[in-house]
Design a protein around this motif. Sequence first.
Motif: not given
Ligand SMILES: Cc1cc2nc3c(=O)[nH]c(=O)nc-3n(C[C@H](O)[C@H](O)[C@H](O)COP(=O)(O)OP(=O)(O)OC[C@H]3O[C@@H](n4cnc5c(N)ncnc54)[C@H](O)[C@@H]3O)c2cc1C
Length: 436
Positions: A40, A50, A346, A134, A312, A139, A350, A31, A340, A48, A8-11
């Motif tokens: 989203v 979202v 948030g 992730t 969601h 997924t 995260s 990723e 998350q 990203e 996962g290359a999210g935040l």
């Molecule tokens: C619809 C929605 C709206 C949101 N709105 C806000 C908001 O407005 N403000 C806020 O502060 N927070 C919001 N959040 C909550 C949360 O802060 C964000 O989801 C945040 O991006 C989480 O960071 P993360 O790094 O944990 O996950 P993410 O940023 O979601 O990164 C996870 C990454 O893992 C990848 N991934 C997933 N499964 C796999 C796999 N099997 N193999 C390889 N890659 C994979 C994904 O493609 C993604 O790029 C929201 C969440 C959702 C779902």
Amino acid sequence: MKEINIIGAGLAGSEAAYYLLKQGFKVNLYEVKRVKKNPVQKLDTFGELVCSNTLRSTLIENAVGCLKEEMATFDSLVIKAAKASQIPAGASLAVDREQFSGYITDALRSFANLTIIDQEMTTIDPNVPTIIATGPLTTDGLQEAIAQLIGKDYFYFFDAVAPIVTKDSINFEIVYRKNRYDKGETQDYLNAPMTEEEYNKFWTELVNAESADAHLDGERADKFFEGCMPVEVMAKRGKETLTFGPLKPVGLRLPDGTTPHAVVQLRQDNAADEFYNLVGFQTNLKWGEQKRVFSLIPGLENAEFVRYGVMHKNNYINSPAILTQTLQLKSNPNIFFAGQITGVEGYVESAASGIIAGINAARMLNEQEPIIFPNTTVMGGLIHYITHADPTNFQPMKSAWGIVAPLEQKVKKTERKLEYTKRALNDIKVVCKKLN
Ligand SMILES: Cc1cc2nc3c(=O)[nH]c(=O)nc-3n(C[C@H](O)[C@H](O)[C@H](O)COP(=O)(O)OP(=O)(O)OC[C@H]3O[C@@H](n4cnc5c(N)ncnc54)[C@H](O)[C@@H]3O)c2cc1C
């Protein structure tokens, strides 16, 4: 060169990767988004945002403002990206989301020790150091692999939650304590009464408020609406529908014996009695709209929201049962979780947990003592919360002063937040020194 997998290359994943790359480890970053996007995602790039494009308050006396300062101490990639892509938004750190995500991607790609693997990861090798980051929309394939690793009972999913406010921010000159018909031995509920005029204004704003509908695909929307209807959808059915539903005033007479036109009930949400949730207020309104409209409820005019209502998909693990404060699985220290999926809520939170996972993964690979962030800091408070909350009813949490250790000395209410900040920023420097 020692190696680690990050999924996962999210935040969170980007922060963890950045830290580990700078330490010279070989990072394999998996990723899926370039081969399969979730509903989203729009960009091909990492980190990203979202939904909203804000990383919330810049005021350091707010917990999330202080959190960003703490992260900057560790050379946070997300904070650097935000500053480089900042757009005007008053006291909020709003960004151009494409520039923000582009900055993160370029920074990571500049490392020769990074390997990017564009694929959906569906297996976890328990013998390979791995950070699972992730996110809430992990997924399905990986969900199964995680459930196999940690046990099915430890994986949660929720559709709808109501907002939570701090008790301190509720106006007790208006709100009164009472259970409906005085049932029960103790009066557990807080009640915010509305006159007809106040209700009419609230209803008008509620039905006209902007919703975050875009996040719900049609199929899921049906499910939400059957089982757990958003308060704004119920309100649209008719002007008085709510007064026969969650805002029903019967059995909730005011101390002077009269019955209000409508009553919003608030229920205690944490054992320490600091947080209250708005009963029946699961909602799909945008966060800013929730603050604007729900602050019209008498007694909540200055309410501090520690969590907004969300509707969601949100996958998260039962961290209090299975994670250590270093974000490792209790049952297998090779496996870290960040973001998350751990139950922090948030963007900023995260990302912050990604830094903590990155630091501790590096220390494990270097055979050094792990670092537990003190819960006098927001970073430490968050991780302390998700690893010590009640595992039988664990719900995601964002940053708030209520989750950090109380101040040792008595401080005037008006100065308390700044005092929390001073202590946090001082203690985070101590952690930082340990790393250098
Ligand atoms: C619809 C929605 C709206 C949101 N709105 C806000 C908001 O407005 N403000 C806020 O502060 N927070 C919001 N959040 C909550 C949360 O802060 C964000 O989801 C945040 O991006 C989480 O960071 P993360 O790094 O944990 O996950 P993410 O940023 O979601 O990164 C996870 C990454 O893992 C990848 N991934 C997933 N499964 C796999 C796999 N099997 N193999 C390889 N890659 C994979 C994904 O493609 C993604 O790029 C929201 C969440 C959702 C779902």
